[in-house]
Scaffold this active site. Structure first.
Site, PDB file in Angstrom:
ATOM      1  N   HIS A 176      34.421   1.470  17.101  1.00  0.00           N
ATOM      2  CA  HIS A 176      33.752   2.490  17.069  1.00  0.00           C
ATOM      3  C   HIS A 176      32.144   2.096  16.515  1.00  0.00           C
ATOM      4  O   HIS A 176      31.352   2.176  16.484  1.00  0.00           O
ATOM      5  CB  HIS A 176      34.398   4.099  16.340  1.00  0.00           C
ATOM      6  CG  HIS A 176      33.398   4.716  15.731  1.00  0.00           C
ATOM      7  ND1 HIS A 176      32.461   4.859  14.763  1.00  0.00           N
ATOM      8  CD2 HIS A 176      32.602   6.103  16.075  1.00  0.00           C
ATOM      9  CE1 HIS A 176      31.397   5.988  14.182  1.00  0.00           C
ATOM     10  NE2 HIS A 176      31.536   6.508  15.506  1.00  0.00           N
ATOM     11  N   ASN A 217      19.527 -39.525  18.654  1.00  0.00           N
ATOM     12  CA  ASN A 217      19.542 -39.406  17.804  1.00  0.00           C
ATOM     13  C   ASN A 217      20.481 -40.878  17.598  1.00  0.00           C
ATOM     14  O   ASN A 217      20.152 -42.489  17.148  1.00  0.00           O
ATOM     15  CB  ASN A 217      21.098 -39.110  17.452  1.00  0.00           C
ATOM     16  CG  ASN A 217      20.513 -37.595  17.171  1.00  0.00           C
ATOM     17  OD1 ASN A 217      18.908 -37.168  16.222  1.00  0.00           O
ATOM     18  ND2 ASN A 217      20.887 -35.996  16.752  1.00  0.00           N
ATOM     19  N   CYS A 242      18.544 -34.758  26.096  1.00  0.00           N
ATOM     20  CA  CYS A 242      19.327 -33.887  24.540  1.00  0.00           C
ATOM     21  C   CYS A 242      19.758 -33.408  23.510  1.00  0.00           C
ATOM     22  O   CYS A 242      20.282 -33.148  22.723  1.00  0.00           O
ATOM     23  CB  CYS A 242      21.063 -33.464  26.081  1.00  0.00           C
ATOM     24  SG  CYS A 242      21.801 -35.117  25.294  1.00  0.00           S
TER      25      CYS A 242
END
Length: 797
Positions: free
Chosen positions: A421, A703, A751
């Protein structure tokens, strides 16, 4: 009959007559039961019967007077008016013809079931409910295991009276509905013996993010009130819609819930009772996989039918039950989902700008952040203590809490899951909630400032104090399109659903090791060599894998589900998954890892990436990784998944990795499988032509490339100031790779962290013709604008 209709006599067009809930049940019985969807039969008293009852008892004027003088924002006045209005109805007498029709319908229903007095569920169904704009869920009362004619008549009257619960009056006032124009129909439905079986809730979208590519199921043992009221943590199941339609019968992911309590019917006492769920059941899924898939199939049929009827996509909120006596599954309710269906397609990206002491953690509901004074309440009767803009902290909520919840800046509950709920109301109100935050009422100081953050993935956190945060709001269609593909980096499966809603072309980096750490948690060799483990380590492994005789199966199941959730979230856009790239010291931190990992002076330059995959000391672990990827592509149908090999020092090493993959049944080029290689070592650039013969493309890892090009240990504080991806050496290597790869017809992306941190570095790569940038989600919107402006200046299209 004048005042009663059997469900098969009504459909969606009869909402004014039998209310949203009963009209929906009738619609499913008439149109979907022939297609295999099971719905328990029953009947409904009409809205006209309700008005007839009021008229015959001369209640209309008294109700109107009471409501006209009411201030719905005054909690005490609201409670008093509610009590008086319900008593008026409960004291009323049935008109004789209405009474006879209800009893006749009940006798008919009992005869059909072959019982003298059939146990039934009595559910209220208002004429303004289950609308596309307002669900009214939980506003009126339902009663289970009602049996016998006297009991039925009493509970039908109670259901009618529940039109005037305090929460229902408050909800109608909040939504702007005229109380006197709402009528109530009462549904009487054959009781499914879920107290001996299971029950749960289904959404035909992800309830947190609104992602429409999934069917999301929850399940518990016993009756479903425990889910709705947030008393227990349910099992969770994700089914991908597109691949299910294509005939793939596999769950994308499932998670075991705590299922602390089981709500059952006690025939001796004649009432419902909550009992602790036995430990052996708590560690068992409440649904078999095939049952979850069957329910998902039904949910898709329901969604498609309602979408057709409404002439627009209609995500659904469905309740189901499993009869523990017969083993049959049933749909007991279905209504349109109202939160995400009404939400405008605006991206709100919340970012926490500082972190502090964590007071409590649980499941994050929504993606927002809010701060306020914490108010710890035990009961909704304490609503006088609660002020607008405070953080509500309580054990659990039910509809009686809603007047308080509407004033809250955020909500924290100790119990409950994503379909509790508290979670449902928080989404409807657009406030962040942390549910299942065990111990929160003790850990969060009453009256002190707190910050509730649901913007950090699946885990929601409550921090001490008022922390700074920012919000960026963007309409996806307002973002410029770029020639350069814009991809996103995804760390964990939980982040994928949210990240997939960003305007991206797919995933440029999904890190398998993150799934190891957050989901698998066991070193793969501790599973392949389980019998050799010391007793204490075996005990730790057993705690996670007790449901598996074959310990390898635990690894493949868990890893494949984590991967699949990412691939399914972005489907059919490409997802590039990097095989595990832990260093030896990081592998050693997994359970059992210290037994299999060597101690290295410099793990950054040691036994990592490709060199592990074919090595006899790890190859069997790598083959488990391969098996998980193979399952995602072949059994789950997620062919958009590609793979990437990290830290591959030489082309010869690349060949050996491809051979190991093929040995595990994963062959480059077969069934469209693409295999990329990370470009993070100078050798990847200088020998790019040879690597291009083996792999389908390159992804720059900025990196490691910076570290190795400049001769820096990126973990060393002493040389940290020298670490800079924007150095000319690094930029030349990137430019050279793009040139060489394109000459061989291979694509190049990046990436690494650099484009997310430095827009000028992203601009340099775009100028050199890079094919894709993969960014952290929080940098995506900013970088897209930079790339679009640069491409416009360069005349790139």
């Amino acid at each position: 009959m004048r005042w009663v209709r059997f469900f098969e006599e009504v459909g969606l067009e009869d909402v004014p007559l039998v209310g949203g809930k009963n009209a929906s049940l009738g619609e499913m019985i008439r149109t979907l039961t022939p297609l295999g969807v099971r719905v328990p039969e029953g009947f409904a008293t009409t809205s006209e019967a309700y008005r007839y009852f009021l008229r015959e008892n001369r209640l209309e004027e008294a109700i109107a007077r009471e409501l006209s003088a009411l201030d719905p924002l005054d909690p005490k006045a609201l409670q008093g008016a509610s009590r008086r209005l319900r008593n008026l109805i409960l004291k009323g007498a049935y008109p004789e013809d209405l009474k006879e029709e209800i009893l006749l319908a009940y006798r008919t229903l009992s005869e059909r079931a072959g019982e003298e007095a059939l146990p039934v569920a009595v559910r209220s169904s208002a004429t303004l409910e289950d609308l596309p704009t307002a669900s009214f869920a939980g506003q009126q009362e339902s009663y289970l295991y009602v049996q016998g004619e006297e009991d039925l008549l009493l509970h039908v009257k109670r259901a009618m009276a529940s039109l005037f619960t305090a929460r229902a009056i408050s909800y109608r006032a909040h939504m702007g509905f005229d109380h006197l124009k709402v009528a109530l129909s009462v549904g009487v439905q054959r009781m499914v013996r879920a107290d001996r079986g299971a029950s749960g809730v289904i959404f035909t979208l992800d309830p947190d993010t609104g992602h429409r590519g999934f069917v999301y199921l929850t399940a518990i043992f016993g009756l479903g009130e425990n889910i709705v009221q947030g008393r227990v943590g349910p099992d969770q199941y994700y089914v991908h819609k597109d691949t299910l339609r294509q005939g793939y019968k596999a769950l994308v992911a499932k998670r075991l819930g705590a299922k602390e309590l089981t709500l059952v019917y006690d025939p001796e006492e004649g009432r419902l009772k909550n009992r602790p769920t036995p430990p052996y059941l708590r560690s068992t899924f409440a649904l078999k996989d095939e049952e979850a898939l069957l329910l998902a199939d039904w949910a898709l049929r329901i969604e498609e039918h309602y979408s057709g009827k409404r002439g627009a996509p209609t995500p659904m909120d469905i309740e189901w039950a499993k009869d523990g006596v017969t083993g049959e599954l049933f749909v007991v309710q279905a209504r349109p989902e109202t939160v995400h269906a009404q939400r405008a397609p605006v991206l709100k990206v919340y970012r926490l700008l500082a972190r502090g002491e964590v007071l409590a953690e649980g499941l994050a509901v929504g993606e927002a952040i809010a701060s306020g004074r914490a108010r710890v309440l035990k009961d909704p009767k304490e609503m006088d203590r609660f002020q607008e803009g405070e953080v509500l902290v309580t054990e659990t909520t039910n509809p009686d809490w809603e007047p308080i919840m509407k004033k809250a800046a955020a909500i924290v509950t100790e119990r409950g899951g994503r379909t509790s709920h508290a979670a449902i109301v928080a989404r409807e109100l657009g406030v962040p909630a942390v549910v299942g935050a065990v111990g929160a009422t003790r850990a969060i100081p009453e009256g002190e400032e707190a910050t509730v953050s649901c913007a950090e993935g699946e885990v929601g956190r409550v921090y001490r104090g008022r922390l700074p945060f920012e919000v960026e709001e963007v309409r996806p269609e307002a973002l410029p399109r770029t020639r350069t593909q814009i991809l996103v980096n995804v760390g964990t499966p939980e982040e994928a659903l949210k990240a997939s809603l960003l305007p991206t072309d797919g995933v440029g980096l999904a890190r398998m090791e993150f799934i190891f750490a957050s989901h698998v948690r066991v070193h793969p060799l501790a599973l392949t060599r389980y019998e050799t483990l010391p007793k204490e380590v075996r005990r730790q492994v057993d705690e996670l894998t007790e449901a598996y005789r074959d310990k390898r199966a635990y690894f493949v199941d868990t890893l494949s589900q984590g991967i699949a959730l990412i691939a399914a979230a972005f489907y059919p856009r490409p997802v590039l998954l990097r095989f595990s790239d832990f260093k030896t010291n990081e592998y050693a931190r997994l359970i059992g890892g210290h037994l299999f990992e060597p101690k290295e002076e410099n793990p950054m330059l040691g036994w990592r990436g490709a060199s592990r995959y074919y090595h006899p000391d790890y190859k069997e672990g790598f083959l488990l990784e391969v098996a998980a990827v193979k399952r995602v592509r072949e059994e789950m149908g997620l062919k958009n998944l590609m793979v990437m090999v990290p830290f591959c020092r030489t082309p010869e090493e690349g060949m050996r990795v491809l051979e190991a993959m093929a040995e595990g049944g994963l062959k480059r080029g077969e069934d469209g499988l693409q295999v990329y290689v990370m470009a993070e070592i100078p050798s990847n650039v200088l020998e790019a032509e040879a690597f291009a013969e083996l792999f389908d493309g390159f992804s720059i890892g900025s990196n490691d490339l910076t570290q190795l090009a400049l001769g820096l240990d990126r973990d060393s504080e002493r040389v940290a100031p020298l670490f800079d991806e924007r150095r000319e050496t690094v930029k030349r290597l990137c430019a050279l790779l793009i040139e060489k790869a394109h000459a061989k017809g291979r694509k190049v992306g990046i990436c690494g962290q650099a484009p997310s941190d430095y827009p000028e570095f992203a601009a340099f790569l775009v100028e050199r013709g890079i094919d894709s940038l993969s960014l952290n989600p929080d940098a995506l919107l900013r970088t897209v604008r930079v790339v679009a402006e640069l491409e416009a200046r360069l005349g790139v299209s």
